[in-house]
Motif scaffolding. Structure first.
Motif, PDB file in Angstrom:
ATOM      1  N   ARG A 177     -28.654  34.236  -5.081  1.00 28.42           N
ATOM      2  CA  ARG A 177     -27.968  35.417  -4.538  1.00 28.42           C
ATOM      3  C   ARG A 177     -28.854  36.143  -3.531  1.00 28.42           C
ATOM      4  O   ARG A 177     -28.397  36.537  -2.458  1.00 28.42           O
ATOM      5  N   ALA A 178     -30.123  36.322  -3.904  1.00 25.58           N
ATOM      6  CA  ALA A 178     -31.040  37.037  -3.020  1.00 25.58           C
ATOM      7  C   ALA A 178     -31.207  36.304  -1.691  1.00 25.58           C
ATOM      8  O   ALA A 178     -31.189  36.925  -0.618  1.00 25.58           O
ATOM      9  N   LEU A 179     -31.341  34.993  -1.740  1.00 22.89           N
ATOM     10  CA  LEU A 179     -31.502  34.220  -0.509  1.00 22.89           C
ATOM     11  C   LEU A 179     -30.265  34.330   0.373  1.00 22.89           C
ATOM     12  O   LEU A 179     -30.372  34.409   1.605  1.00 22.89           O
ATOM     13  N   GLY A 180     -29.094  34.344  -0.248  1.00 21.20           N
ATOM     14  CA  GLY A 180     -27.868  34.521   0.520  1.00 21.20           C
ATOM     15  C   GLY A 180     -27.791  35.886   1.165  1.00 21.20           C
ATOM     16  O   GLY A 180     -27.439  36.017   2.351  1.00 21.20           O
ATOM     17  N   GLU A 181     -28.124  36.922   0.425  1.00 21.56           N
ATOM     18  CA  GLU A 181     -28.075  38.280   0.969  1.00 21.56           C
ATOM     19  C   GLU A 181     -29.095  38.477   2.083  1.00 21.56           C
ATOM     20  O   GLU A 181     -28.873  39.257   3.010  1.00 21.56           O
ATOM     21  N   MET A 182     -30.206  37.750   1.999  1.00 23.95           N
ATOM     22  CA  MET A 182     -31.263  37.886   2.993  1.00 23.95           C
ATOM     23  C   MET A 182     -30.991  37.048   4.236  1.00 23.95           C
ATOM     24  O   MET A 182     -31.721  37.134   5.219  1.00 23.95           O
ATOM     25  N   GLY A 183     -29.947  36.208   4.185  1.00 22.17           N
ATOM     26  CA  GLY A 183     -29.644  35.376   5.337  1.00 22.17           C
ATOM     27  C   GLY A 183     -30.654  34.274   5.570  1.00 22.17           C
ATOM     28  O   GLY A 183     -30.895  33.877   6.719  1.00 22.17           O
ATOM     29  N   ILE A 191     -30.605  25.624  -2.011  1.00 20.98           N
ATOM     30  CA  ILE A 191     -29.510  26.266  -2.738  1.00 20.98           C
ATOM     31  C   ILE A 191     -28.411  25.252  -3.051  1.00 20.98           C
ATOM     32  O   ILE A 191     -27.824  25.265  -4.138  1.00 20.98           O
ATOM     33  N   ALA A 192     -28.135  24.348  -2.112  1.00 22.62           N
ATOM     34  CA  ALA A 192     -27.052  23.380  -2.277  1.00 22.62           C
ATOM     35  C   ALA A 192     -27.259  22.486  -3.491  1.00 22.62           C
ATOM     36  O   ALA A 192     -26.282  21.993  -4.077  1.00 22.62           O
ATOM     37  N   VAL A 193     -28.495  22.270  -3.901  1.00 18.44           N
ATOM     38  CA  VAL A 193     -28.772  21.457  -5.088  1.00 18.44           C
ATOM     39  C   VAL A 193     -28.076  22.041  -6.319  1.00 18.44           C
ATOM     40  O   VAL A 193     -27.611  21.314  -7.203  1.00 18.44           O
ATOM     41  N   LEU A 194     -27.951  23.366  -6.358  1.00 15.21           N
ATOM     42  CA  LEU A 194     -27.332  24.028  -7.505  1.00 15.21           C
ATOM     43  C   LEU A 194     -25.833  23.760  -7.588  1.00 15.21           C
ATOM     44  O   LEU A 194     -25.234  23.907  -8.655  1.00 15.21           O
ATOM     45  N   LEU A 195     -25.214  23.368  -6.482  1.00 14.45           N
ATOM     46  CA  LEU A 195     -23.777  23.094  -6.492  1.00 14.45           C
ATOM     47  C   LEU A 195     -23.431  21.892  -7.359  1.00 14.45           C
ATOM     48  O   LEU A 195     -22.320  21.795  -7.886  1.00 14.45           O
ATOM     49  N   GLU A 196     -24.382  20.986  -7.505  1.00 12.81           N
ATOM     50  CA  GLU A 196     -24.125  19.751  -8.250  1.00 12.81           C
ATOM     51  C   GLU A 196     -24.450  19.883  -9.727  1.00 12.81           C
ATOM     52  O   GLU A 196     -24.285  18.927 -10.484  1.00 12.81           O
ATOM     53  N   GLY A 197     -24.914  21.035 -10.159  1.00 16.77           N
ATOM     54  CA  GLY A 197     -25.232  21.234 -11.571  1.00 16.77           C
ATOM     55  C   GLY A 197     -23.993  21.515 -12.398  1.00 16.77           C
ATOM     56  O   GLY A 197     -22.865  21.561 -11.884  1.00 16.77           O
ATOM     57  N   GLU A 198     -24.192  21.723 -13.687  1.00 17.88           N
ATOM     58  CA  GLU A 198     -23.069  21.961 -14.597  1.00 17.88           C
ATOM     59  C   GLU A 198     -22.907  23.434 -14.953  1.00 17.88           C
ATOM     60  O   GLU A 198     -21.899  23.811 -15.557  1.00 17.88           O
ATOM     61  N   ASP A 199     -23.882  24.244 -14.596  1.00 19.52           N
ATOM     62  CA  ASP A 199     -23.828  25.667 -14.936  1.00 19.52           C
ATOM     63  C   ASP A 199     -22.957  26.390 -13.911  1.00 19.52           C
ATOM     64  O   ASP A 199     -23.297  26.469 -12.726  1.00 19.52           O
ATOM     65  N   GLU A 200     -21.830  26.939 -14.355  1.00 16.68           N
ATOM     66  CA  GLU A 200     -20.892  27.570 -13.433  1.00 16.68           C
ATOM     67  C   GLU A 200     -21.447  28.843 -12.801  1.00 16.68           C
ATOM     68  O   GLU A 200     -21.086  29.188 -11.674  1.00 16.68           O
ATOM     69  N   THR A 201     -22.316  29.538 -13.532  1.00 19.81           N
ATOM     70  CA  THR A 201     -22.925  30.736 -12.942  1.00 19.81           C
ATOM     71  C   THR A 201     -23.775  30.363 -11.739  1.00 19.81           C
ATOM     72  O   THR A 201     -23.731  31.025 -10.690  1.00 19.81           O
ATOM     73  N   TYR A 202     -24.534  29.281 -11.867  1.00 23.20           N
ATOM     74  CA  TYR A 202     -25.368  28.829 -10.766  1.00 23.20           C
ATOM     75  C   TYR A 202     -24.502  28.312  -9.613  1.00 23.20           C
ATOM     76  O   TYR A 202     -24.804  28.571  -8.443  1.00 23.20           O
ATOM     77  N   GLN A 203     -23.440  27.583  -9.940  1.00 24.18           N
ATOM     78  CA  GLN A 203     -22.529  27.108  -8.894  1.00 24.18           C
ATOM     79  C   GLN A 203     -21.899  28.283  -8.150  1.00 24.18           C
ATOM     80  O   GLN A 203     -21.787  28.267  -6.920  1.00 24.18           O
ATOM     81  N   TYR A 204     -21.487  29.286  -8.902  1.00 25.40           N
ATOM     82  CA  TYR A 204     -20.840  30.472  -8.321  1.00 25.40           C
ATOM     83  C   TYR A 204     -21.776  31.162  -7.337  1.00 25.40           C
ATOM     84  O   TYR A 204     -21.404  31.410  -6.179  1.00 25.40           O
ATOM     85  N   GLU A 205     -22.977  31.485  -7.802  1.00 25.59           N
ATOM     86  CA  GLU A 205     -23.910  32.217  -6.936  1.00 25.59           C
ATOM     87  C   GLU A 205     -24.352  31.361  -5.750  1.00 25.59           C
ATOM     88  O   GLU A 205     -24.494  31.869  -4.627  1.00 25.59           O
TER      89      GLU A 205
END
Length: 256
Positions: A177-183, A191-205
């Motif tokens: 989230r912080a990296l996204g807000e900071m541009g 960050i894209a690595v987190l999209l392939e995980g199973e944790d929906e909170t991590y996918q969401y952020e």
């Protein structure tokens, strides 16, 4: 009759002494002080002196409430900011996490001090907080940095540390989230690595963060599109938080 009154008075005094010895009055006083600190109003700078004094309380919950109250007020002088930074560095986790949270919400009062200097000091403290052994301190340090990003304050020195925390199971989603807000576009692949995980909170952020880092390389954009197609809740969040986000088929991705 007088004897009865005397006996009643003696019993009452005994009860009061017993309550004092049992710590009931101290506990009640702490509850009241904590409640008062948690209910300060934003902009109430007159309460700062009171909040700062309680940063040195012997009671952990009072120090934590005092640290959080300064963030709720939203303004502080240089000395109070220094006190909060010391709490992040040196106090127990409950107090350190409250102090980190507050640092993300505070503006330096009036003309006092150099704003660039104070912000650099805060960012440096929050970077140290990202390495704290307690996950709540790490999480609130990342949260405070995300607030800096939303406020348009330069926190770029924290980018490497935030990237290093993306896989932290206790707070990696907040680093995203912080990296996204900071541009921080340079962190998109991490960050894209987190999209392939199973944790929906991590996918969401991660999904929301990447949507804020447009334009993206083609491969990452394709990953994000697949996620948004599969998860309506994340797609809706992106549409709400990133008003100008381009839907699939209309984007102009970055060429590798």
């Amino acid at each position: 009759m007088a004897t009865r009154y005397i006996i009643a008075l003696v019993i009452l005094l005994a009860v009061i002494v017993g309550l004092q010895m049992s710590g009931v009055f101290r506990i009640a006083g702490n509850i009241y002080r904590e409640w008062s600190l948690m209910n300060v109003e934003r902009g109430d700078v007159e309460a700062l002196k009171w909040s700062r004094e309680y940063l040195d309380s012997d009671e952990i919950q009072i120090r934590a409430a005092a640290a959080a109250s300064i963030g709720r007020i939203g303004q502080a002088d240089q000395a109070t900011l220094t006190d909060l930074i010391q709490k992040v560095d040196n106090d127990v986790a409950r107090v350190a996490s409250s102090a980190a949270w507050s640092l993300g919400h505070i503006e330096l009062m009036g003309p006092e001090g150099d704003r660039t200097a104070y912000q650099s000091d805060v960012v440096a403290a929050l970077i140290r907080g990202l390495s704290h052994q307690d996950k709540e301190v790490r999480r609130y340090a990342a949260y405070a940095l995300s607030n800096y990003g939303m406020r348009g304050i330069d926190a770029s020195p924290a980018i490497p540390a935030l990237v290093g925390k993306l896989k932290d199971k206790g707070m990696g989603y907040m680093a995203a989230r912080a990296l996204g807000e900071m541009g921080a576009r340079e962190s998109a692949a991490d960050i894209a690595v987190l999209l392939e995980g199973e944790d929906e909170t991590y996918q969401y952020e991660a999904g929301v963060a990447l949507a804020k880092l447009q334009p993206l390389p083609e491969e990452i954009q394709a990953q994000l599109d697949r996620l948004l197609k599969a998860h309506d809740d994340i797609r809706r969040a992106v549409e709400i938080e990133v008003a100008d986000y381009q839907t699939a088929g209309t984007k102009q991705p970055v060429k590798k």
